[in-house]
Design a protein around this motif. Structure first.
Motif, PDB file in Angstrom:
ATOM      1  N   SER A 199       1.030  -1.186  -0.101  1.00 45.83           N
ATOM      2  CA  SER A 199       0.054  -0.125  -0.092  1.00 45.83           C
ATOM      3  C   SER A 199       0.823   1.210  -0.170  1.00 45.83           C
ATOM      4  N   TRP A 200       2.055   1.256   0.350  1.00 39.85           N
ATOM      5  CA  TRP A 200       2.879   2.348   0.520  1.00 39.85           C
ATOM      6  C   TRP A 200       4.244   1.974  -0.200  1.00 39.85           C
ATOM      7  N   LEU A 216       2.719   6.547  -8.708  1.00 38.20           N
ATOM      8  CA  LEU A 216       2.232   5.794  -7.551  1.00 38.20           C
ATOM      9  C   LEU A 216       0.758   6.543  -7.042  1.00 38.20           C
ATOM     10  N   LYS A 221      -1.232   4.105  -4.750  1.00 41.58           N
ATOM     11  CA  LYS A 221      -0.346   3.663  -3.621  1.00 41.58           C
ATOM     12  C   LYS A 221       0.147   4.930  -2.793  1.00 41.58           C
TER      13      LYS A 221
END
Length: 403
Positions: A199-200, A216, A221
């Protein structure tokens, strides 16, 4: 959390080593080459401090380093296929939808001019400009552990423009000059295309601007990316107007804007700093042609050292309402790749590569990454209780999507 017995851990080690060798086996057309590759992996995991060809050969019982050298040089096998095998193997244990993908680089000190990509360039490994190679890496960091899942050798412009030099180092004709952020973007795109759950993304200021941010955003993200003190920020649609460099914004903040938070546990306990966060703008996904819905927030995160007041700055992107504590935790995940570099060099010989070719570098590094991933898997399995049904289901889904 429970720990496995010594006997169970030894059996886990043996079974894990058999498993990774079996996964490597399809890469090699000849059994003797597969055996040599297995011995190479044994050498990386062995107690020898220097993982040189002679040392690995001695550990394997060979009369000389030729078989070990052949694995990296004249042998015919694909390092990128091993990278993918290693990634899938690691994620079967480490996968988590809230994971952080950390991008960073490390230097490989070299002498001479023949090693692929070598040149006088800055590396944090030495803290100065020196003769070295630079490798860009992606590390997968989750609550289950961390391991490298991708890598790329950086070719300085002087190398990329010298076709004779590239040919001598056996660099594929398709390879062209790419900046370090561009290499990192390719790794992110490859992870997304391979359905890697995360997620990051976190990275330092080398990677904190440009195409990576937009890629991103469109992929939904979140990120915490380092930027320089002179990086400009501007807010819109917010009660607090912000317009200026990161440094000027930080210096104008009142003392009550700072909060003491931990970025995670270090060797000496909680890694505490003072943090300030400013929302800069809320954007709907439709505003940047994303294929998801929702409102996300662009922000500025500032870290202040408690002891000396030193400042660090981060551009952030996250779903609206994300607490600052979460952003701080994401930034704190960057320690994992630094620890990984240190361990991979000291324990598995990441920087002991003796080859000069493009293929030799990628093969050596990929084998080291596999050894590192195996240890991450063993550590997780040895120190956790049996998987609960929900976790089993999640990892089963990962296996299906990865295949």
């Amino acid at each position: 959390m429970t720990g496995a017995s010594v006997e169970a851990t030894l059996e886990l080690w043996a079974s894990s080593l058999r498993e990774v060798k079996a996964r490597m086996r399809p890469l090699f057309t000849q059994e003797r080459v597969a055996v040599s590759a297995g011995h190479f992996l044994d050498g990386l995991l062995g107690e020898e401090r220097r993982k040189t060809g002679w040392m690995r050969a001695e550990a394997a019982g060979d009369l000389g380093p030729w078989r070990q050298q052949a694995i990296l040089g004249r042998g015919c096998w694909d390092a990128d296929s091993l990278r993918d095998i290693m990634r899938d193997y690691a994620l079967e244990t480490l996968a988590d939808p809230d994971a952080v993908l950390v991008l960073d680089e490390t230097g490989f000190l070299k002498q001479g001019k023949a090693s692929c990509g070598v040149g006088r360039q800055y590396t944090g490994s030495a803290g100065k400009i020196t003769n070295c190679q630079i490798g860009v890496f992606a590390s997968y960091v989750s609550r289950h552990g961390h391991a490298f899942i991708d890598r790329a050798l950086y070719l300085p412009k002087g190398w990329a423009d010298d076709r004779d030099r590239l040919a001598a180092a056996h660099v594929p004709d398709s390879i062209r000059f790419a900046t370090k952020p561009a290499l990192a973007c390719t790794m992110i795109e490859r992870a997304i295309a391979s359905n890697v759950p995360f997620s990051w993304v976190a990275a330092d200021s080398v990677y904190g601007v440009g195409d990576m941010e937009m890629a991103l955003k469109r992929a939904a993200k979140g990120y915490v990316l380092g930027v320089n003190a002179n990086h400009s920020f501007r807010s819109w649609g917010k009660p607090l107007a912000v317009n200026g460099t990161a440094k000027d914004i930080a210096e104008a903040l009142p003392e009550d804007a700072w909060h003491r938070l931990s970025a995670g546990q270090g060797t000496k306990g909680a890694r505490l700093h003072d943090w300030a966060y400013l929302d800069l703008a809320d954007l709907d996904a439709d505003d940047f042609s994303a294929d998801f819905t929702g409102v996300w927030t662009r922000g500025l995160l500032i870290r202040r050292n408690i002891a000396d007041g030193d400042l660090a700055f981060f551009s952030t992107w996250c779903p609206v309402g994300t607490p600052v504590e979460k952003l701080v935790t994401v930034e704190g995940h960057r320690w994992a790749i630094e620890e990984s570099f240190e361990t991979a060099k000291n324990e598995f010989g990441l920087d002991h590569n003796e080859t000069r070719s493009w293929h030799g570098w990628h093969r050596h590094v990929s084998l080291v990454m596999l050894a590192f991933a195996m240890m991450a898997v063993i550590r997780n399995r040895a120190n956790t209780r049996p998987l609960d049904p929900q976790k089993k289901k999640m990892r089963s889904v990962w296996r299906k999507t990865a295949n």
